[in-house]
Motif scaffolding. Structure first.
Motif, short mmCIF file in Angstrom:
data_model
loop_
_atom_site.label_atom_id
_atom_site.label_comp_id
_atom_site.label_asym_id
_atom_site.label_seq_id
_atom_site.Cartn_x
_atom_site.Cartn_y
_atom_site.Cartn_z
N LEU A 23 33.80 55.18 35.96
CA LEU A 23 34.58 54.48 37.19
C LEU A 23 33.56 53.47 37.74
N ILE A 24 34.09 52.21 37.77
CA ILE A 24 33.30 51.06 38.25
C ILE A 24 34.16 50.82 39.59
N PHE A 25 33.34 51.46 40.82
CA PHE A 25 33.69 51.31 42.24
C PHE A 25 33.21 50.15 42.86
N ARG A 26 33.86 49.41 43.52
CA ARG A 26 33.39 48.41 44.39
C ARG A 26 33.96 48.32 45.82
N PRO A 27 33.15 48.57 46.78
CA PRO A 27 33.79 48.95 48.26
C PRO A 27 34.37 47.49 48.51
N GLY A 28 35.39 47.70 49.65
CA GLY A 28 36.14 46.55 49.87
C GLY A 28 37.82 46.24 49.26
N ASN A 29 38.63 45.65 49.80
CA ASN A 29 39.87 45.65 49.01
C ASN A 29 40.30 44.43 48.55
N GLN A 30 39.24 43.26 48.33
CA GLN A 30 39.44 42.03 47.71
C GLN A 30 39.35 42.27 46.39
N LYS A 31 40.34 41.91 45.65
CA LYS A 31 40.37 42.05 44.29
C LYS A 31 39.66 40.76 43.73
N SER A 32 39.17 41.19 42.39
CA SER A 32 38.48 40.03 41.80
C SER A 32 39.37 39.10 41.38
N SER A 33 39.17 37.69 41.42
CA SER A 33 40.31 36.77 41.05
C SER A 33 40.27 36.54 39.35
N PRO A 34 41.46 36.40 38.81
CA PRO A 34 41.41 36.24 37.15
C PRO A 34 40.67 34.77 37.16
N LEU A 35 40.54 33.90 37.95
CA LEU A 35 39.70 32.62 37.49
C LEU A 35 38.09 33.11 37.49
N ARG A 36 37.63 34.13 38.47
CA ARG A 36 36.37 34.31 38.65
C ARG A 36 35.94 35.14 37.26
N SER A 37 37.03 36.03 37.16
CA SER A 37 36.66 36.82 35.86
C SER A 37 36.41 35.99 34.61
N ARG A 38 37.44 34.95 34.27
CA ARG A 38 37.10 34.20 33.38
C ARG A 38 35.99 33.56 33.18
N ILE A 39 35.60 32.89 34.39
CA ILE A 39 34.30 32.11 34.64
C ILE A 39 32.89 33.06 34.10
N LEU A 40 33.06 34.36 34.57
CA LEU A 40 32.15 35.06 34.38
C LEU A 40 32.03 35.62 32.70
N ARG A 41 33.16 35.92 32.11
CA ARG A 41 33.15 35.84 30.59
C ARG A 41 32.46 34.96 29.98
#
Length: 200
Positions: free
Chosen positions: A172-190
Motif C-alpha cells: 500500500l503506497i500511502f500519501r497523506p493529503g487529498n491532492q491526487k497526482s496529476s497525469p501530467l506529473r506522472s508522465r513527466i516522472l516516467r
C-alpha cells in the motif's frame, strides 16, 4: 512450482486454476521476514484473502493497530467508513476481485460466504450486479483514512509469491493529503526516469 512449470512446458502458460484446494493457503516463513523489511505497509493474503502476514506499517493504518483478518471482506464491508466515496472509488475495483476469484475457486467456502453476504446487503448487491469482471485494483490512487496520518490517498500494488500460487503480496503506497497526482506529473516522472539509451 512443479504444476506451474508443467503447464508452461505444455505451452498453455500459467495454470488456469489451482492443482489442489490447498494451493494458496500458506506461504513460507521467509515472507514474514521479507515484509518486515519493507517500509511501505505490506501484507500477504491467502487465496481466500485471509491475512497470513503483515508488517508494522500495515497494522498502523487501522485504529485497532491489528488490521483485518480478511482483507477483501474489510475492503467490502468493515472498512467502508474509512474509504471516502466508497461506492465509486473502491467498490468498482474490489467487487470484481470477488467474482474472478470465485470463478477460479468455486468451492472456496470463505469466498462463497463473502459473496452471500454481498448479495444479502442491498448496497453491495446493487453494486455487485453492475461491477465489471476485470479487477483494476492497482491503477489509481484511492482515498483512505489512516489511523496515524489522517486522510490520504493510497495506491495498491499486488504480486504473487511464485512458490504459493493463489497467495498475494500486497503493498500500500500511502500519501497523506487529498491532492491526487496529476497525469501530467506522472508522465513527466516516467519520462525523467527513462533510460537515456531508450529510443523513442
Amino acid at each position: 512450482m512443479e504444476w506451474i512449470a508443467l503447464c508452461r512446458y505444455a505451452g498453455i502458460g500459467d495454470p488456469p486454476g489451482p492443482l489442489t484446494p490447498k494451493s494458496g493457503e500458506a506461504v513460507s516463513e521467509i515472507w514474514h521476514e521479507a515484509i518486515n523489511g519493507i517500509t511501505h505497509p505490506a501484507f500477504v493474503v491467502d487465496a481466500s484473502w485471509k491475512v497470513l502476514a503483515r508488517n508494522q506499517p500495515f497494522s498502523e493504518i487501522f485504529p485497532s493497530d491489528e488490521g483485518p483478518s480478511n482483507a477483501l471482506r474489510w475492503m467490502i464491508f468493515e472498512g467502508r467508513s474509512l474509504m471516502a466515496e466508497w461506492d465509486t472509488t473502491w467498490a468498482p475495483h474490489v467487487l470484481p476481485i470477488l467474482r474472478t476469484d470465485l470463478a477460479a475457486r468455486p468451492d472456496d467456502c470463505v469466498l462463497k460466504g463473502l459473496e452471500e453476504d454481498v448479495l444479502a446487503d442491498p448496497r453491495t448487491s446493487r453494486l455487485y450486479g453492475v461491477a465489471g469482471i476485470a479487477p483494476r485494483i492497482d491503477e489509481s490512487e484511492r482515498p483512505l483514512q489512516h489511523a496515524m496520518h489522517g486522510p490520504g490517498l493510497v495506491k495498491v500494488c499486488m504480486a504473487q509469491p511464485t512458490a504459493s500460487p493463489g497467495t498475494r503480496l500486497i503493498f500500500l503506497i500511502f500519501r497523506p493529503g487529498n491532492q491526487k497526482s496529476s497525469p501530467l506529473r506522472s508522465r513527466i516522472l516516467r519520462e525523467s526516469e527513462a533510460s537515456p539509451f531508450e529510443v523513442a
